[in-house]
Design an enzyme around this catalytic site. Structure first.
Site, short mmCIF file in Angstrom:
data_model
loop_
_atom_site.label_atom_id
_atom_site.label_comp_id
_atom_site.label_asym_id
_atom_site.label_seq_id
_atom_site.Cartn_x
_atom_site.Cartn_y
_atom_site.Cartn_z
N GLY A 111 0.53 -4.89 0.88
CA GLY A 111 -0.65 -4.88 0.02
C GLY A 111 -0.41 -5.56 -1.32
O GLY A 111 -1.35 -6.07 -1.93
N GLU A 130 4.46 -5.19 7.23
CA GLU A 130 3.78 -4.07 7.89
C GLU A 130 4.25 -3.84 9.32
O GLU A 130 4.26 -2.73 9.82
CB GLU A 130 2.26 -4.29 7.87
CG GLU A 130 1.62 -4.17 6.49
CD GLU A 130 1.60 -5.45 5.68
OE1 GLU A 130 2.32 -6.41 6.03
OE2 GLU A 130 0.83 -5.49 4.69
N ALA A 163 0.87 -1.18 0.00
CA ALA A 163 0.00 0.00 0.00
C ALA A 163 0.90 1.22 0.00
O ALA A 163 2.06 1.15 0.42
CB ALA A 163 -0.89 -0.03 1.23
N GLU A 211 -0.98 -9.06 -0.63
CA GLU A 211 -2.42 -9.22 -0.39
C GLU A 211 -3.22 -9.17 -1.69
O GLU A 211 -4.18 -9.92 -1.88
CB GLU A 211 -2.90 -8.14 0.59
CG GLU A 211 -2.31 -8.36 1.99
CD GLU A 211 -2.51 -7.17 2.91
OE1 GLU A 211 -2.08 -6.06 2.52
OE2 GLU A 211 -3.06 -7.34 4.00
N1 CAA Z 1 4.67 3.12 -0.64
C1 CAA Z 1 5.11 4.26 -1.16
N2 CAA Z 1 6.29 4.39 -1.81
C2 CAA Z 1 7.02 3.27 -1.95
C3 CAA Z 1 6.62 2.04 -1.43
C4 CAA Z 1 5.37 1.98 -0.74
N3 CAA Z 1 4.87 0.84 -0.25
N4 CAA Z 1 7.59 1.12 -1.71
C5 CAA Z 1 8.55 1.77 -2.39
N5 CAA Z 1 8.21 3.06 -2.53
C6 CAA Z 1 9.00 4.12 -3.21
C7 CAA Z 1 10.20 4.52 -2.39
O1 CAA Z 1 9.83 5.44 -1.38
C8 CAA Z 1 11.08 5.12 -3.46
O2 CAA Z 1 10.62 6.41 -3.74
P1 CAA Z 1 11.66 7.67 -3.73
O3 CAA Z 1 12.56 7.39 -4.91
O4 CAA Z 1 10.78 8.86 -3.91
O5 CAA Z 1 12.38 7.58 -2.43
C9 CAA Z 1 10.79 4.25 -4.69
O6 CAA Z 1 9.53 3.61 -4.41
C10 CAA Z 1 11.82 3.16 -4.89
O7 CAA Z 1 11.96 2.42 -3.68
P2 CAA Z 1 13.36 2.20 -2.92
O8 CAA Z 1 14.31 3.30 -3.24
O9 CAA Z 1 13.05 1.96 -1.48
O10 CAA Z 1 13.85 0.87 -3.65
P3 CAA Z 1 14.81 -0.27 -3.06
O11 CAA Z 1 15.12 -1.16 -4.21
O12 CAA Z 1 15.92 0.34 -2.28
O13 CAA Z 1 13.89 -1.07 -2.00
C11 CAA Z 1 11.87 -2.16 -1.24
C12 CAA Z 1 12.75 -1.78 -2.46
C13 CAA Z 1 12.61 -3.14 -0.35
C14 CAA Z 1 10.60 -2.79 -1.81
C15 CAA Z 1 11.53 -0.89 -0.44
O14 CAA Z 1 11.06 0.11 -1.34
C16 CAA Z 1 10.51 -1.08 0.61
O15 CAA Z 1 10.81 -1.61 1.66
N6 CAA Z 1 9.24 -0.66 0.36
C17 CAA Z 1 8.18 -0.74 1.31
C18 CAA Z 1 7.68 -2.17 1.51
C19 CAA Z 1 6.59 -2.22 2.55
O16 CAA Z 1 6.81 -1.94 3.71
N7 CAA Z 1 5.36 -2.58 2.11
C20 CAA Z 1 4.22 -2.61 2.98
C21 CAA Z 1 3.47 -1.30 2.88
S1 CAA Z 1 2.20 -1.15 4.09
C22 CAA Z 1 0.94 -2.07 3.52
O17 CAA Z 1 0.99 -2.62 2.44
C23 CAA Z 1 -0.24 -2.14 4.45
C24 CAA Z 1 -1.24 -3.15 4.05
O18 CAA Z 1 -1.49 -4.16 4.63
C25 CAA Z 1 -2.02 -2.92 2.89
#
Ligand code: CAA
Length: 254
Positions: free
Chosen positions: A105, A128, A62, A108
């Site tokens: 998400g 999460e 998400a 999911e």
């Molecule tokens: N939401 C918003 N932006 C996101 C995102 C997310 N879930 N995942 C990645 N991005 C963005 C990053 O912020 C980044 O943007 P900027 O360039 O503006 O900083 C861009 O995408 C590229 O990401 P990274 O630079 O972080 O890329 P990476 O290769 O270094 O890492 C990753 C990849 C490990 C997937 C890392 O991006 C990450 O950990 N993302 C979040 C994963 C996460 O926690 N997901 C769960 C979200 S909460 C949820 O989903 C709740 C639910 O139950 C529905």
């Protein structure tokens, strides 16, 4: 536009397209997805839907930036994430073709599909907990039903990510294929499903899902009623007639 939609014969292919945020799922993407697919769901010429992302990410979760500033009152008032159930409720068979990250998400969304076909490079997880929250689009419920308590607790409590091989081993993923074969394999599976009678395919997925929601006796009765109802379809007549005539059935979705 956050989606790229293509129709190839009886298969609809939806590609999530927010490359700058690894296909993070915001409310606009959810609305776009549901609005695009709802009319196709009732189209008899659409036999299967494939949802996919990019090579790097199916969806990294998400949209954290969208939700981070919200209050509990906002979440409750908007019933945040509730709209995703309209995607889960689509009756046309859905395949998630997953390459790269399917996190939070994203995982999911994949689980809301009927099958997950994963590239050998795919990564799954429910991280999460690392954000101070829990899965909110059905992860605690669907993952537990799919892989059991032991693995669901492991993934949801530690937030650790797993590769495609482990995802297949624990029962989250239907098939793992080489990354360069993902699109072709997912499309071939979709075409196969779309080649059968849509009413039977819809009944099959409905009954399998029912198994996750109900007791065995009720589920078996539910299945039997669905089985009986299919005898009202032309596709049942055609399928069984074709078998007896030793030829390929031609299904019409009627
Ligand atoms: N939401 C918003 N932006 C996101 C995102 C997310 N879930 N995942 C990645 N991005 C963005 C990053 O912020 C980044 O943007 P900027 O360039 O503006 O900083 C861009 O995408 C590229 O990401 P990274 O630079 O972080 O890329 P990476 O290769 O270094 O890492 C990753 C990849 C490990 C997937 C890392 O991006 C990450 O950990 N993302 C979040 C994963 C996460 O926690 N997901 C769960 C979200 S909460 C949820 O989903 C709740 C639910 O139950 C529905």
């Amino acid at each position: 536009m956050r989606l790229k939609i293509e129709r190839i014969g009886r298969v609809v292919r939806v590609r999530l397209h927010r490359p700058e945020v690894l296909n993070a799922l915001d409310a606009a993407l959810m609305t776009e997805l549901v609005d695009a697919l709802a009319p196709l769901d009732t189209d008899p010429d659409v036999g299967c839907i494939v949802v996919t992302g990019s090579e790097r990410a199916f969806a990294a979760g998400a949209d954290i930036k969208e939700m981070s500033g919200k209050s509990a009152a906002d979440m409750i008032a908007e019933d945040y994430f509730a709209g995703w159930e309209a995607f889960a409720a689509l009756r046309t068979p859905k395949i998630a073709a997953v390459s790269g990250y399917a996190l939070g998400g994203g995982c999911e969304l994949a689980m809301m599909c009927d099958m997950i076909i994963a590239a050998d490079t795919a990564t799954f997880g429910q991280p999460e907990i690392t954000l101070g929250v829990i899965p909110g689009i059905g992860g605690t419920q669907r993952l537990t039903r799919l892989v059991g308590k032991a693995k669901a607790m492991d993934l949801i409590l530690t937030g650790r990510l797993i590769d495609a091989e482990e995802a297949e081993r624990i029962g989250l993923v239907s098939r793992v294929v080489p990354a360069d074969r993902l699109a072709a394999e997912a499309h071939a599976a979709a075409e196969q499903i779309a080649g059968y009678g849509k009413l039977a395919a819809m009944a099959a997925r409905d009954c399998v899902d029912r198994a996750l929601e109900t007791g065995l006796a009720d589920g078996i009765r539910y299945e039997r009623r669905a089985f009986h109802a299919l005898f009202a379809t032309e596709d049942q007549k055609e399928g069984m007639r074709a078998f007896r005539e030793k030829r390929q059935a031609v299904f019409t979705g009627k």
